[in-house]
Design an enzyme around this catalytic site. Sequence first.
Site, PDB file in Angstrom:
ATOM      1  N   ASP A  70      -3.400   9.525   6.494  1.00  0.00           N
ATOM      2  CA  ASP A  70      -2.828   9.673   5.162  1.00  0.00           C
ATOM      3  C   ASP A  70      -1.764  10.754   5.204  1.00  0.00           C
ATOM      4  OD1 ASP A  70      -4.555  11.828   5.385  1.00  0.00           O
ATOM      5  OD2 ASP A  70      -5.503  11.564   3.441  1.00  0.00           O
ATOM      6  N   TYR A  72       0.547  14.190   4.675  1.00  0.00           N
ATOM      7  CA  TYR A  72       0.248  15.617   4.596  1.00  0.00           C
ATOM      8  C   TYR A  72      -0.012  15.986   3.145  1.00  0.00           C
ATOM      9  CZ  TYR A  72       2.309  15.938   9.296  1.00  0.00           C
ATOM     10  OH  TYR A  72       2.593  15.785  10.631  1.00  0.00           O
ATOM     11  N   PHE A  83       3.477  11.563   9.815  1.00  0.00           N
ATOM     12  CA  PHE A  83       3.625  12.722  10.694  1.00  0.00           C
ATOM     13  C   PHE A  83       4.951  13.456  10.535  1.00  0.00           C
ATOM     14  CE2 PHE A  83       0.664   9.818  12.838  1.00  0.00           C
ATOM     15  CZ  PHE A  83      -0.462  10.632  12.858  1.00  0.00           C
ATOM     16  N   HIS A 192      -6.722  11.309  16.913  1.00  0.00           N
ATOM     17  CA  HIS A 192      -5.670  11.827  16.038  1.00  0.00           C
ATOM     18  C   HIS A 192      -5.118  13.134  16.627  1.00  0.00           C
ATOM     19  CE1 HIS A 192      -3.877  13.442  12.317  1.00  0.00           C
ATOM     20  NE2 HIS A 192      -3.852  12.196  11.908  1.00  0.00           N
TER      21      HIS A 192
END
Length: 226
Positions: A70, A72, A83, A192
Amino acid sequence: MWDVRELPNDLPDWGQLLPDFLSSPTGRQLTERLRLEASLHSIFPQPQNVLRALILTPLHQVRVVILGQDPYHGVGQADGLSFSVPRGVAPPPSLRNIFRELREDLGVTVPAGFELSHWAKQGVLLLNTTLTVRADSAGSHRGFGWEALTDAVIQRVNDLDHPVVFVLWGKDAQNKLSHVDRSKHLAICSPHPSPLSAHRGFFGSRPFSRTNQFMSDAGFNGVVWV
């Protein structure tokens, strides 16, 4: 205030994908949940950027999908590309780890921080499984309904005639693996890049060189990552 009516609705290269989703029971439920959420909390990214990944990377141009979980959840960080952060914003820990792996994988000098539209414009679809988040609350919009839309996006990409590299970082992203035909496409799965999990196999996974090698073997130019 964040307004669901400001979500982009013109994604011509993606056809009826968005209208069909928004008119579905899941899409209508998502819209109502976002309206309620916006009346109580700050939501990121801004509505005009929620679908930015699909705007910058039309379906027919997709060569790589980098899938996260999801956006930031800090003020000013989410820009609609997984990202990525806007120029001038310090890279969060996950992005710093991505830069570290990029540097070690390719042996290149990586800037201290940059947003990733340069990748998106080369056919790298920077997508999250969930497209919005409540401020300061990671994972807060998981289960709102975005997953149905991102499932449909992955399925559209899977159905393309040309091979695509799916880079799936984390468990939420890897839940999409069932939509990927691995006899045609390459799936690169790793933990991740968050500091909580990067040392469990993200570091050393070499996704950037593996992506470019696959594309070279398929007769395509690789991505210019830096």
